[in-house]
Design a protein around this motif. Structure first.
Motif, PDB file in Angstrom:
ATOM      1  N   TYR A   1     -12.671  -4.386  10.399  1.00 62.52           N
ATOM      2  CA  TYR A   1     -11.379  -4.111   9.771  1.00 62.52           C
ATOM      3  C   TYR A   1     -10.833  -2.760  10.208  1.00 62.52           C
ATOM      4  CZ  TYR A   1     -12.165  -8.090   6.648  1.00 62.52           C
ATOM      5  OH  TYR A   1     -12.368  -9.336   6.128  1.00 62.52           O
TER       6      TYR A   1
ATOM      7  N   GLU B   1      -7.885  -5.466  13.043  1.00 61.94           N
ATOM      8  CA  GLU B   1      -9.170  -6.180  13.121  1.00 61.94           C
ATOM      9  C   GLU B   1      -9.854  -5.909  14.469  1.00 61.94           C
ATOM     10  OE1 GLU B   1      -8.459 -10.273  12.091  1.00 61.94           O
ATOM     11  OE2 GLU B   1      -7.697  -9.730  10.114  1.00 61.94           O
TER      12      GLU B   1
ATOM     13  N   ASN C   1       0.844  -1.188   0.000  1.00 62.90           N
ATOM     14  CA  ASN C   1       0.000   0.000   0.000  1.00 62.90           C
ATOM     15  C   ASN C   1       0.881   1.240   0.000  1.00 62.90           C
ATOM     16  OD1 ASN C   1      -3.180  -0.658   1.010  1.00 62.90           O
ATOM     17  ND2 ASN C   1      -1.662  -2.270   1.289  1.00 62.90           N
TER      18      ASN C   1
ATOM     19  N   TYR D   1      -2.808   2.940  14.676  1.00 63.22           N
ATOM     20  CA  TYR D   1      -1.381   3.153  14.477  1.00 63.22           C
ATOM     21  C   TYR D   1      -0.887   4.217  15.449  1.00 63.22           C
ATOM     22  CZ  TYR D   1      -2.462   0.742  10.170  1.00 63.22           C
ATOM     23  OH  TYR D   1      -2.903  -0.193   9.265  1.00 63.22           O
TER      24      TYR D   1
ATOM     25  N   SER E   1      -8.069  -0.679  12.219  1.00 63.06           N
ATOM     26  CA  SER E   1      -6.704  -0.766  12.744  1.00 63.06           C
ATOM     27  C   SER E   1      -6.344   0.541  13.422  1.00 63.06           C
ATOM     28  CB  SER E   1      -5.702  -1.045  11.618  1.00 63.06           C
ATOM     29  OG  SER E   1      -5.984  -2.265  10.957  1.00 63.06           O
TER      30      SER E   1
ATOM     31  N   VAL F   1      -9.903   2.347   1.583  1.00 63.97           N
ATOM     32  CA  VAL F   1      -9.313   2.444   2.928  1.00 63.97           C
ATOM     33  C   VAL F   1      -9.352   3.909   3.348  1.00 63.97           C
ATOM     34  CG1 VAL F   1      -7.258   2.167   4.364  1.00 63.97           C
ATOM     35  CG2 VAL F   1      -7.777   0.469   2.595  1.00 63.97           C
TER      36      VAL F   1
ATOM     37  N   LEU G   1       1.850  -0.219  13.551  1.00 59.48           N
ATOM     38  CA  LEU G   1       0.576  -0.904  13.781  1.00 59.48           C
ATOM     39  C   LEU G   1       0.508  -1.390  15.225  1.00 59.48           C
ATOM     40  CD1 LEU G   1      -2.033  -2.177  12.497  1.00 59.48           C
ATOM     41  CD2 LEU G   1      -0.639  -4.227  12.090  1.00 59.48           C
TER      42      LEU G   1
ATOM     43  N   ASN H   1      -7.797   3.515  11.114  1.00 56.21           N
ATOM     44  CA  ASN H   1      -8.216   3.392   9.724  1.00 56.21           C
ATOM     45  C   ASN H   1      -9.182   2.232   9.607  1.00 56.21           C
ATOM     46  OD1 ASN H   1      -6.665   1.031   9.478  1.00 56.21           O
ATOM     47  ND2 ASN H   1      -5.517   1.734   7.705  1.00 56.21           N
TER      48      ASN H   1
ATOM     49  N   VAL I   1       0.758   5.312   1.264  1.00 59.10           N
ATOM     50  CA  VAL I   1       0.091   6.268   2.152  1.00 59.10           C
ATOM     51  C   VAL I   1       0.935   7.534   2.166  1.00 59.10           C
ATOM     52  CG1 VAL I   1      -0.641   6.714   4.534  1.00 59.10           C
ATOM     53  CG2 VAL I   1      -0.833   4.397   3.583  1.00 59.10           C
TER      54      VAL I   1
ATOM     55  N   TRP J   1       6.289  -0.751   7.516  1.00 61.48           N
ATOM     56  CA  TRP J   1       6.291   0.509   6.786  1.00 61.48           C
ATOM     57  C   TRP J   1       7.712   0.847   6.334  1.00 61.48           C
ATOM     58  CZ3 TRP J   1       2.027   4.264   6.699  1.00 61.48           C
ATOM     59  CH2 TRP J   1       0.845   3.771   7.281  1.00 61.48           C
TER      60      TRP J   1
ATOM     61  N   VAL K   1      -1.079  -6.894   5.941  1.00 64.11           N
ATOM     62  CA  VAL K   1      -1.105  -8.234   6.500  1.00 64.11           C
ATOM     63  C   VAL K   1      -2.536  -8.598   6.845  1.00 64.11           C
ATOM     64  CG1 VAL K   1      -0.556  -7.323   8.816  1.00 64.11           C
ATOM     65  CG2 VAL K   1      -0.198  -9.753   8.316  1.00 64.11           C
ATOM     66  N   GLY K   2      -3.076  -9.615   6.223  1.00 60.84           N
ATOM     67  CA  GLY K   2      -4.418 -10.070   6.552  1.00 60.84           C
ATOM     68  C   GLY K   2      -5.493  -9.064   6.160  1.00 60.84           C
ATOM     69  N   ALA K   3      -6.010  -8.358   7.162  1.00 67.96           N
ATOM     70  CA  ALA K   3      -7.128  -7.439   6.958  1.00 67.96           C
ATOM     71  C   ALA K   3      -6.771  -6.347   5.947  1.00 67.96           C
ATOM     72  CB  ALA K   3      -7.510  -6.793   8.284  1.00 67.96           C
ATOM     73  N   PRO K   4      -7.803  -5.844   5.211  1.00 72.39           N
ATOM     74  CA  PRO K   4      -7.553  -4.854   4.155  1.00 72.39           C
ATOM     75  C   PRO K   4      -6.883  -3.577   4.641  1.00 72.39           C
ATOM     76  CG  PRO K   4      -9.771  -5.744   3.989  1.00 72.39           C
ATOM     77  CD  PRO K   4      -9.224  -6.252   5.268  1.00 72.39           C
ATOM     78  N   SER K   5      -7.063  -3.244   5.928  1.00 67.94           N
ATOM     79  CA  SER K   5      -6.541  -1.963   6.403  1.00 67.94           C
ATOM     80  C   SER K   5      -5.422  -2.116   7.424  1.00 67.94           C
ATOM     81  CB  SER K   5      -7.687  -1.148   7.022  1.00 67.94           C
ATOM     82  OG  SER K   5      -8.243  -1.866   8.122  1.00 67.94           O
ATOM     83  N   ALA K   6      -4.838  -3.292   7.540  1.00 70.71           N
ATOM     84  CA  ALA K   6      -3.781  -3.544   8.524  1.00 70.71           C
ATOM     85  C   ALA K   6      -2.419  -3.554   7.845  1.00 70.71           C
ATOM     86  CB  ALA K   6      -4.024  -4.877   9.239  1.00 70.71           C
ATOM     87  N   PHE K   7      -1.628  -2.543   8.150  1.00 69.91           N
ATOM     88  CA  PHE K   7      -0.317  -2.368   7.515  1.00 69.91           C
ATOM     89  C   PHE K   7       0.762  -2.568   8.578  1.00 69.91           C
ATOM     90  CE2 PHE K   7      -3.081  -1.239   4.388  1.00 69.91           C
ATOM     91  CZ  PHE K   7      -3.549   0.063   4.371  1.00 69.91           C
ATOM     92  N   ASP K   8       1.467  -3.709   8.524  1.00 70.63           N
ATOM     93  CA  ASP K   8       2.344  -4.058   9.636  1.00 70.63           C
ATOM     94  C   ASP K   8       3.795  -3.620   9.457  1.00 70.63           C
ATOM     95  OD1 ASP K   8       3.370  -7.511   9.107  1.00 70.63           O
ATOM     96  OD2 ASP K   8       2.882  -5.951   7.627  1.00 70.63           O
TER      97      ASP K   8
END
Lengths: 119, 111
Positions: free
Chosen positions: B34, B52, A35, B38, B36, B100, B48, B91, A37, A109, A100-107
């Motif tokens: 969904y 979820e 992604n 930060y 998250s 998103v 993060l 988000n 941002v 950067w 990672v996994g969920a559409p909005s989870a960015f682990d």
């Protein structure tokens, strides 16, 4: 270790294009969407779009449709974000991030790339 | 104007608990699990801390917890520490063409 390393700062004139790179290491590059941002100075985070490194398919936020292109080169584990028709409001730090996994989870950067648009 | 609404700032003393809200609509926060959260320190990339709605990534302190009720998600930080002072963003996935959306961010000050 797992990391994303971005290209260096850029200075562009209004109307020009910029291409930012994001090199992945420490994991299987095609497995996770990348992604993009951005964050203007003193402002919040703004999602631009995502790209699937395996298929090359991408989806963009409506705001950037027609101006942004996200691509990749799997042989060198690198994702790219190109933004065209730059204007001063595009001055910001641009981040790539692994989903990672969920559409909005960015682990994971990247460190960010400052793009300055100035005449 | 951000798609998700967060308070601009919150504050608390060391050891206290604080909660940051993130309000959206049934098309985003309310419609999907969904959300998250930060944490972003000045000059650094976001980190993060919740995904979820309620899940913590490995290595994130259990002082951070998430929840959701209707169209509002919340981040709670218990046992506030000085290093928690940072900006916090939520988000969510959204069914709109944006896909998103982020909140505007909340600046946490530890007094």
């Amino acid at each position: 270790q797992v990391q994303l390393v971005q290209s260096g700062a850029e200075v562009k004139k209004p109307g020009a294009s910029v291409k930012v790179s994001c090199k992945a290491s420490g994991y299987t590059f095609p497995t996770y969407d990348i992604n993009w941002v951005r964050q203007a100075t003193g402002q919040g985070l703004e999602w631009m779009g995502w790209m699937n490194p395996s298929s090359g398919n991408a989806a963009y936020a409506q705001k950037f449709q027609g101006r942004v292109t996200m691509t990749r080169n799997t042989s060198i584990r690198t994702a790219y974000m190109e933004l065209s028709s730059l204007r001063s409001e595009d001055t910001a730090v641009y981040y790539c991030a692994r989903r990672v996994g969920a559409p909005s989870a960015f682990d994971i950067w990247g460190q960010g790339t400052l793009v300055t648009v100035s005449s | 104007q951000s798609a998700l609404t967060q308070p601009a700032s919150v504050s608390g003393s060391p050891g206290q608990s604080i909660t940051i809200s993130c309000t959206g609509t049934s098309s985003d926060v309310g419609g999907y699990n969904y959300v998250s959260w930060y944490q972003q320190h000045p000059g650094k990339a976001p980190k993060l801390i919740i995904y979820e709605v309620t899940n913590r990534p490995s290595g994130v302190s259990n002082r951070f917890s998430g929840s959701k009720s209707g169209n509002t998600a919340s981040l709670t930080i218990s046992g506030l520490q000085s290093e928690d002072e940072a900006d916090y963003y939520c988000n969510s996935y959204t069914s709109s063409t944006t896909l998103v959306v982020f909140g505007g961010g909340t600046k946490l000050t530890v007094l």
